[in-house]
Design an enzyme around this catalytic site. Structure first.
Site, PDB file in Angstrom:
ATOM      1  NE  ARG A 104      -0.946   5.925   3.869  1.00  0.00           N
ATOM      2  CZ  ARG A 104      -0.060   4.803   3.738  1.00  0.00           C
ATOM      3  NH1 ARG A 104       0.346   4.665   4.851  1.00  0.00           N
ATOM      4  NH2 ARG A 104      -0.036   4.549   2.718  1.00  0.00           N
ATOM      5  CG  HIS A 131      -2.565   1.842  -1.064  1.00  0.00           C
ATOM      6  ND1 HIS A 131      -1.964   3.329  -1.345  1.00  0.00           N
ATOM      7  CD2 HIS A 131      -1.791   1.377  -0.312  1.00  0.00           C
ATOM      8  CE1 HIS A 131      -0.883   3.423  -0.781  1.00  0.00           C
ATOM      9  NE2 HIS A 131      -0.504   2.186  -0.226  1.00  0.00           N
ATOM     10  CD  GLN A 134       1.949  -0.518  -2.602  1.00  0.00           C
ATOM     11  OE1 GLN A 134       2.043   0.014  -1.459  1.00  0.00           O
ATOM     12  NE2 GLN A 134       2.523  -1.536  -3.270  1.00  0.00           N
ATOM     13  CG  ASP A 223      -2.338  -5.367   2.661  1.00  0.00           C
ATOM     14  OD1 ASP A 223      -1.622  -5.173   3.100  1.00  0.00           O
ATOM     15  OD2 ASP A 223      -3.594  -4.546   2.346  1.00  0.00           O
ATOM     16  CB  CYS A 263       1.226  -3.146  -0.358  1.00  0.00           C
ATOM     17  SG  CYS A 263       0.285  -3.599   0.973  1.00  0.00           S
ATOM     18  NE  ARG A 291       3.557   3.315  -3.174  1.00  0.00           N
ATOM     19  CZ  ARG A 291       3.240   3.308  -1.916  1.00  0.00           C
ATOM     20  NH1 ARG A 291       3.448   2.587  -0.887  1.00  0.00           N
ATOM     21  NH2 ARG A 291       2.442   4.558  -1.634  1.00  0.00           N
TER      22      ARG A 291
HETATM   23  N1   CP Z   1       2.791  -0.012   1.203  1.00  0.00           N
HETATM   24  C1   CP Z   1       2.557   1.215   1.836  1.00  0.00           C
HETATM   25  O1   CP Z   1       1.831   2.376   1.628  1.00  0.00           O
HETATM   26  O2   CP Z   1       3.259   1.446   2.937  1.00  0.00           O
HETATM   27  P1   CP Z   1       3.358   2.597   3.961  1.00  0.00           P
HETATM   28  O3   CP Z   1       2.015   2.487   4.743  1.00  0.00           O
HETATM   29  O4   CP Z   1       4.536   2.362   5.055  1.00  0.00           O
HETATM   30  O5   CP Z   1       3.378   3.964   3.621  1.00  0.00           O
HETATM   31  N1  NVA Z   2      -4.483  -2.360   3.896  1.00  0.00           N
HETATM   32  C1  NVA Z   2      -3.274  -1.849   4.406  1.00  0.00           C
HETATM   33  C2  NVA Z   2      -2.318  -1.310   3.491  1.00  0.00           C
HETATM   34  C3  NVA Z   2      -1.093  -0.618   4.198  1.00  0.00           C
HETATM   35  C4  NVA Z   2      -0.154  -0.018   2.997  1.00  0.00           C
HETATM   36  C5  NVA Z   2      -3.744  -0.771   5.393  1.00  0.00           C
HETATM   37  O1  NVA Z   2      -4.719  -0.055   4.788  1.00  0.00           O
HETATM   38  O2  NVA Z   2      -3.477  -0.688   6.705  1.00  0.00           O
END
Ligand code: CP
Ligand code: NVA
Length: 307
Positions: A104, A131, A134, A223, A263, A291
């Site tokens: 990530r 993502h 997700q 989101d 999400c 997930r």
């Molecule tokens: N939705 C999601 O990816 O959550 P986290 O950022 O907590 O991993």
């Molecule tokens: N769009 C958000 C998603 C988090 C799971 C971010 O990138 O922070």
């Protein structure tokens, strides 16, 4: 089975994504029935996080253990991606210890460079651009709700961010009827938008007005207005986005019985109200749980084990 990276949904045809979803369904059923197998016994997944996480870390760690393997959390503070050493050297070295790498981070280009250097599969656990884990897991949740994905009318209301982009990629593979509502200046990736519009099976339309996008939608997705890494823009975004809040009034424009997705993490009172996220149409905690099951499917598929 061959090993495979999971970097963006654009790399996958519908049939392969369907295979992963079918694996996920079987694994969820096995877990519920108390049937256990250890197809990833002895395998270790590295989890590289340059941004915070609750769901992604937990679901990959627990998923690996349930499949008989293990997971190792790796922080940038120690590794120093591209600072202490090059991304390519890190990819080569991680491949000598690990059986797969989940990352990530911010730039998609870093994930692509890591994957090019690594000899083990690399899984994208979120970048600024996409993502994909997700959204694939969300498709699993929607099927579980008995919805047909082909032609599904789904409204994404909010920032044109990584989630919006992965939904466009999903629209391409699954022939979704995707309506995006994003404020001017916060558009999704226009190259992806053109790609869905330009000959894919799906359909994507971009609106400025949330009610127009939500009109008749079977699913309403939102989101955060401020993604990780954009914290300095939070005040400006809070001034722009309120007309796109997912609340009871907006849901009134959706199809009867429309489902609400997010999400998480949610900013209650901003992009979504308590009433909606805690209400009967919300399936956000099913999404969070799935997930685990969806990514176990991704792990078995991409690490080359059938289970
Ligand atoms: N939705 C999601 O990816 O959550 P986290 O950022 O907590 O991993
Ligand atoms: N769009 C958000 C998603 C988090 C799971 C971010 O990138 O922070």
């Amino acid at each position: 089975m061959a090993e495979r990276d999971f970097l963006t949904l654009l790399d996958f045809e519908r049939a392969e994504l369907d295979e992963i979803l079918a694996l996920a369904e079987r694994l969820k059923g096995d877990l519920r029935a108390g049937r256990s197998a250890a197809p990833l016994r002895g395998r270790v997944l590295g989890l590289v996080f340059h941004k915070p996480s609750l769901r992604t870390r937990l679901s990959f760690e627990v998923g690996m253990r349930q499949l008989g393997g293990d997971a190792l959390y790796i922080t940038d503070a120690e590794v120093g991606f591209g600072k202490r050493e090059s991304i390519e050297d890190i990819g080569r070295v991680l491949s000598r210890f690990l059986d797969g790498i989940m990352i990530r981070t911010f730039a998609q280009g870093e994930v692509a460079r890591l994957a090019a250097a690594a000899s083990v599969p690399v899984i994208n656990g979120l970048t600024d651009w996409v993502h994909p884990c997700q959204v694939l897991c969300d498709l699993f949740t929607l099927r579980e709700q008995g919805l047909e994905l082909d032609g599904l009318k789904i409204a994404y209301v909010g920032d044109g961010n990584n989630l919006a982009n992965s939904w466009m990629h999903a629209a391409l593979a699954f022939a979704l009827d995707l309506r995006l509502a994003c404020p001017a200046g916060y558009d999704p990736d226009l190259a992806s938008f053109a790609r869905v519009g330009g000959g894919g099976r799906g359909r994507v339309r971009l609106f400025r007005d949330a009610r127009e996008a939500v009109d008749g939608a079977q699913v309403v997705y939102t989101d955060t207005w401020t993604s990780m890494g954009q914290e300095a823009e939070a005040a400006r975004r809070r001034a722009v986005f309120p007309p796109l809040q997912v609340n009871e009034r907006l849901l009134g424009a959706a199809a009867p019985g429309a489902l609400v997705m997010h999400c998480l993490p949610a900013h209650r009172g901003e992009e979504i109200t308590d009433e909606v996220i805690d209400g009967p149409r919300s399936i956000v905690y099913d999404q969070a749980e799935n997930r685990l099951h969806g990514q176990k499917g991704i792990l078995l598929h991409c690490l080359g084990a059938r289970g």
